[in-house]
Design a protein around this motif. Structure first.
Motif, PDB file in Angstrom:
ATOM      1  N   SER A  34     -68.397  78.766   8.440  1.00 55.30           N
ATOM      2  CA  SER A  34     -67.348  77.737   8.512  1.00 55.30           C
ATOM      3  C   SER A  34     -66.668  77.475   7.169  1.00 55.30           C
ATOM      4  O   SER A  34     -65.465  77.193   7.139  1.00 55.30           O
ATOM      5  CB  SER A  34     -67.935  76.434   9.056  1.00 55.30           C
ATOM      6  N   PHE A  35     -67.392  77.592   6.060  1.00 51.64           N
ATOM      7  CA  PHE A  35     -66.784  77.231   4.775  1.00 51.64           C
ATOM      8  C   PHE A  35     -65.677  78.211   4.352  1.00 51.64           C
ATOM      9  O   PHE A  35     -64.536  77.774   4.110  1.00 51.64           O
ATOM     10  CB  PHE A  35     -67.867  77.147   3.694  1.00 51.64           C
ATOM     11  N   PRO A  36     -65.946  79.512   4.270  1.00 56.03           N
ATOM     12  CA  PRO A  36     -64.845  80.391   3.845  1.00 56.03           C
ATOM     13  C   PRO A  36     -63.691  80.427   4.851  1.00 56.03           C
ATOM     14  O   PRO A  36     -62.526  80.400   4.445  1.00 56.03           O
ATOM     15  CB  PRO A  36     -65.521  81.763   3.707  1.00 56.03           C
ATOM     16  N   VAL A  37     -64.023  80.451   6.153  1.00 53.36           N
ATOM     17  CA  VAL A  37     -62.956  80.485   7.159  1.00 53.36           C
ATOM     18  C   VAL A  37     -62.136  79.195   7.121  1.00 53.36           C
ATOM     19  O   VAL A  37     -60.886  79.223   7.172  1.00 53.36           O
ATOM     20  CB  VAL A  37     -63.560  80.712   8.563  1.00 53.36           C
ATOM     21  N   GLY A  38     -62.809  78.060   6.999  1.00 52.13           N
ATOM     22  CA  GLY A  38     -62.105  76.779   6.973  1.00 52.13           C
ATOM     23  C   GLY A  38     -61.225  76.626   5.749  1.00 52.13           C
ATOM     24  O   GLY A  38     -60.072  76.186   5.843  1.00 52.13           O
ATOM     25  N   VAL A  39     -61.742  76.994   4.570  1.00 52.99           N
ATOM     26  CA  VAL A  39     -60.966  76.846   3.330  1.00 52.99           C
ATOM     27  C   VAL A  39     -59.769  77.797   3.329  1.00 52.99           C
ATOM     28  O   VAL A  39     -58.647  77.401   2.967  1.00 52.99           O
ATOM     29  CB  VAL A  39     -61.880  77.092   2.110  1.00 52.99           C
ATOM     30  N   MET A  40     -59.992  79.046   3.744  1.00 52.01           N
ATOM     31  CA  MET A  40     -58.877  79.997   3.754  1.00 52.01           C
ATOM     32  C   MET A  40     -57.816  79.581   4.774  1.00 52.01           C
ATOM     33  O   MET A  40     -56.608  79.741   4.527  1.00 52.01           O
ATOM     34  CB  MET A  40     -59.398  81.404   4.064  1.00 52.01           C
ATOM     35  N   SER A  41     -58.244  79.055   5.904  1.00 51.72           N
ATOM     36  CA  SER A  41     -57.280  78.572   6.894  1.00 51.72           C
ATOM     37  C   SER A  41     -56.462  77.415   6.332  1.00 51.72           C
ATOM     38  O   SER A  41     -55.230  77.362   6.507  1.00 51.72           O
ATOM     39  CB  SER A  41     -58.007  78.116   8.167  1.00 51.72           C
ATOM     40  N   ALA A  42     -57.136  76.495   5.636  1.00 50.85           N
ATOM     41  CA  ALA A  42     -56.429  75.352   5.056  1.00 50.85           C
ATOM     42  C   ALA A  42     -55.445  75.808   3.985  1.00 50.85           C
ATOM     43  O   ALA A  42     -54.313  75.295   3.904  1.00 50.85           O
ATOM     44  CB  ALA A  42     -57.441  74.372   4.468  1.00 50.85           C
ATOM     45  N   ILE A  43     -55.837  76.771   3.159  1.00 48.98           N
ATOM     46  CA  ILE A  43     -54.936  77.270   2.112  1.00 48.98           C
ATOM     47  C   ILE A  43     -53.705  77.915   2.732  1.00 48.98           C
ATOM     48  O   ILE A  43     -52.566  77.667   2.308  1.00 48.98           O
ATOM     49  CB  ILE A  43     -55.687  78.270   1.207  1.00 48.98           C
ATOM     50  N   TYR A  44     -53.939  78.715   3.756  1.00 42.59           N
ATOM     51  CA  TYR A  44     -52.786  79.388   4.380  1.00 42.59           C
ATOM     52  C   TYR A  44     -51.841  78.374   5.017  1.00 42.59           C
ATOM     53  O   TYR A  44     -50.622  78.432   4.828  1.00 42.59           O
ATOM     54  CB  TYR A  44     -53.273  80.381   5.436  1.00 42.59           C
ATOM     55  N   LEU A  45     -52.412  77.431   5.784  1.00 42.54           N
ATOM     56  CA  LEU A  45     -51.553  76.463   6.480  1.00 42.54           C
ATOM     57  C   LEU A  45     -50.819  75.555   5.496  1.00 42.54           C
ATOM     58  O   LEU A  45     -49.679  75.160   5.749  1.00 42.54           O
ATOM     59  CB  LEU A  45     -52.409  75.613   7.428  1.00 42.54           C
ATOM     60  N   GLY A  56     -65.933  67.121   2.089  1.00 38.13           N
ATOM     61  CA  GLY A  56     -65.706  67.287   3.525  1.00 38.13           C
ATOM     62  C   GLY A  56     -66.675  68.268   4.154  1.00 38.13           C
ATOM     63  O   GLY A  56     -67.129  68.071   5.283  1.00 38.13           O
ATOM     64  N   THR A  57     -67.021  69.326   3.400  1.00 34.09           N
ATOM     65  CA  THR A  57     -67.968  70.319   3.930  1.00 34.09           C
ATOM     66  C   THR A  57     -69.346  69.715   4.121  1.00 34.09           C
ATOM     67  O   THR A  57     -70.008  69.937   5.153  1.00 34.09           O
ATOM     68  CB  THR A  57     -68.043  71.520   2.978  1.00 34.09           C
ATOM     69  N   ILE A  58     -69.810  68.950   3.127  1.00 29.88           N
ATOM     70  CA  ILE A  58     -71.137  68.334   3.240  1.00 29.88           C
ATOM     71  C   ILE A  58     -71.181  67.354   4.404  1.00 29.88           C
ATOM     72  O   ILE A  58     -72.160  67.309   5.177  1.00 29.88           O
ATOM     73  CB  ILE A  58     -71.511  67.640   1.915  1.00 29.88           C
ATOM     74  N   ILE A  59     -70.119  66.577   4.572  1.00 27.50           N
ATOM     75  CA  ILE A  59     -70.085  65.633   5.695  1.00 27.50           C
ATOM     76  C   ILE A  59     -70.088  66.392   7.027  1.00 27.50           C
ATOM     77  O   ILE A  59     -70.779  66.013   7.977  1.00 27.50           O
ATOM     78  CB  ILE A  59     -68.844  64.726   5.578  1.00 27.50           C
ATOM     79  N   GLY A  60     -69.337  67.506   7.096  1.00 28.48           N
ATOM     80  CA  GLY A  60     -69.337  68.317   8.317  1.00 28.48           C
ATOM     81  C   GLY A  60     -70.700  68.914   8.603  1.00 28.48           C
ATOM     82  O   GLY A  60     -71.155  68.940   9.755  1.00 28.48           O
ATOM     83  N   LEU A  61     -71.392  69.402   7.553  1.00 29.92           N
ATOM     84  CA  LEU A  61     -72.722  69.993   7.751  1.00 29.92           C
ATOM     85  C   LEU A  61     -73.753  68.933   8.131  1.00 29.92           C
ATOM     86  O   LEU A  61     -74.664  69.196   8.927  1.00 29.92           O
ATOM     87  CB  LEU A  61     -73.158  70.723   6.477  1.00 29.92           C
ATOM     88  N   SER A  62     -73.630  67.735   7.551  1.00 35.34           N
ATOM     89  CA  SER A  62     -74.569  66.675   7.930  1.00 35.34           C
ATOM     90  C   SER A  62     -74.372  66.288   9.390  1.00 35.34           C
ATOM     91  O   SER A  62     -75.340  65.962  10.092  1.00 35.34           O
ATOM     92  CB  SER A  62     -74.393  65.460   7.012  1.00 35.34           C
TER      93      SER A  62
END
Length: 436
Positions: free
Chosen positions: A232-243, A350-356
């Motif tokens: 989720s972390f690399p896919v989520g960050v790269m998606s956010a950067i692209y968008l 945000g990642t830590i909150i999502g993982l928790s």
């Protein structure tokens, strides 16, 4: 005008406005709103306090267990009659008979078959294995008579901790008067003791409450969360950067943005159904494995990380982007050398909150079969495993009274992990927060 004069002027205005009926009505409405807000906070804190009190009062005793001291004779005729001291021979000996002989020696007056059956059930079913481990660790015990400590069964443990009352009618309690008399005899001789239950943190699940632990669920949670993070972390960050930085602003990207926001609000069990259909029925990945649980939770965590990452990237001032581009950097260099490092603290929070949130999820993991009874500690991503919330679910469904304290104890451990992860998010935000 000085502050004192301004304050005096304001008070005079207030005194003048209080005479207006409309202003008086507004002030009453404001007071009611404050009172309602304060009442809501007090109710929420009271309910939270009741919840914590209920969990702690039922779960603190899970960190202790009742041990029995017995004088045990490690007979060489029973353990190793040939005197070879080979591990296979020592491991296969009848330690149950040694334990029964020790109990007969402790209570010589017990003779009837039914009483002997009750007497032999006082130790845990794992007590014979404890004797075996003692001999394997120290073969010199063979032929000696020593006082050892073994684990009592769950009913005796509950009675010792006060969860089974002595004054309750015998027909209404699981431990009978004769067993209480044996317990009292041992207790008066100093043979009963409450000790720290390290097995609770170092062993896997068991049908016997006094032998059950959370280590298997903790290892399963680790593998599952690691899979979730790596996906989720690399896919989520790269998606956010692209968008945020590269995608054109049109209706198509607007539709994608709306759907990401909607996915963040979809019930978690829907992601479990998606994981069941996609990873088990189509990809035929192993059931009850951390890799499947991690992939399913990654689907659920992905929208949260994308939304948090986009907000952090958007918070970086445009002046930094323009300065980088003005100095000749390409857009990719501008993003990865300037924008992404500056937005990383918010992304990590945000990642830590999502993982928790993923750590506390149960419903999607039930759908992919991680509800199975798993005794062994998982050794990898494809081994059968369970996780802490599912372990709590399994124990809460067990009829034995001793599993109630195990359930609350596991909840305390889970809450501890969640508090630590959220505290990490707060510390990261405070440490790396930048004000533009």
């Amino acid at each position: 005008m000085t502050d004192t004069a301004q304050s005096s002027h304001s008070r005079s205005l207030v005194r003048g406005e209080q005479e207006t009926p409309l202003l008086a009505k507004r002030r009453k409405a404001e007071k009611r709103f404050k009172a309602l807000g304060l009442t809501a906070i007090i109710i929420a804190l009271a309910l939270l306090a009741i919840l914590f009190y209920s969990i702690v009062s039922k779960g603190y005793s899970a960190f202790a267990y009742t041990s029995m001291k017995l004088s045990v004779t490690f007979s060489e005729q029973v353990i190793d009659p040939k005197g070879t001291r080979e591990e296979a021979a020592l491991r296969g000996a009848s330690y149950g008979s040694i334990l029964r002989d020790a109990l007969r020696k402790e209570f010589p007056d017990v003779s009837s078959r039914s009483d002997l059956r009750k007497l032999f059930s006082l130790p845990s079913k794992g007590a014979a294995l404890e004797l075996r481990d003692m001999v394997l660790d120290n073969p010199d015990l063979i032929g000696q008579t020593v006082t050892v400590e073994i684990t009592a069964n769950d009913d005796l443990d509950m009675f010792n901790k006060g969860f089974i009352k002595r004054d309750v009618a015998e027909a209404d309690r699981r431990i009978k008067d004769q067993e209480i008399a044996w317990f009292d005899q041992l207790d008066q001789a100093g043979g009963i003791e409450l000790k720290f239950n390290s097995r609770f943190f170092t062993s896997g699940d068991s049908r016997e409450p006094e032998l059950a632990g959370i280590w298997g669920a903790m290892v399963g949670s680790f593998y599952t969360l690691l899979t979730t993070f790596l996906i989720s972390f690399p896919v989520g960050v790269m998606s956010a950067i692209y968008l945020e930085e590269f995608a054109p602003k049109n209706k198509f990207t607007d539709i994608i943005e709306v759907n990401i926001n909607n996915l963040a609000a979809v019930p978690s069990i829907v992601f479990g159904l998606l994981g069941l259909a996609l990873f088990l029925n189509v990809a035929h990945l192993p059931r009850s494995a951390p890799v499947v649980g991690g992939l399913t939770l990654a689907l659920m965590t992905l929208p949260t990380i994308i939304i948090a990452a986009r907000a952090s990237i958007r918070a970086v001032p445009d002046s930094i982007r323009n300065a980088a581009l003005g100095l000749g950097a390409s857009k990719q260099q501008m993003v990865f050398h300037h924008v992404l490092p500056l937005s990383m603290p918010g992304i990590m929070t945000g990642t830590i909150i999502g993982l928790s949130q993923a750590l506390g999820e149960t419903a999607p993991l039930l759908m992919i079969g991680m509800v199975a009874f798993i005794v062994d500690i998982p050794g990898g991503f494809n081994d059968p495993a369970t996780v802490l919330p599912v372990q709590v679910f399994l124990w809460a469904d067990s009829p034995e009274r001793a599993f109630v304290e195990k359930t609350s104890g596991a909840i305390l451990v889970l809450l501890g992990f969640l508090v630590i992860m959220n505290a990490m998010a707060v510390v990261l935000r405070k440490k790396f927060e930048r004000r533009w």
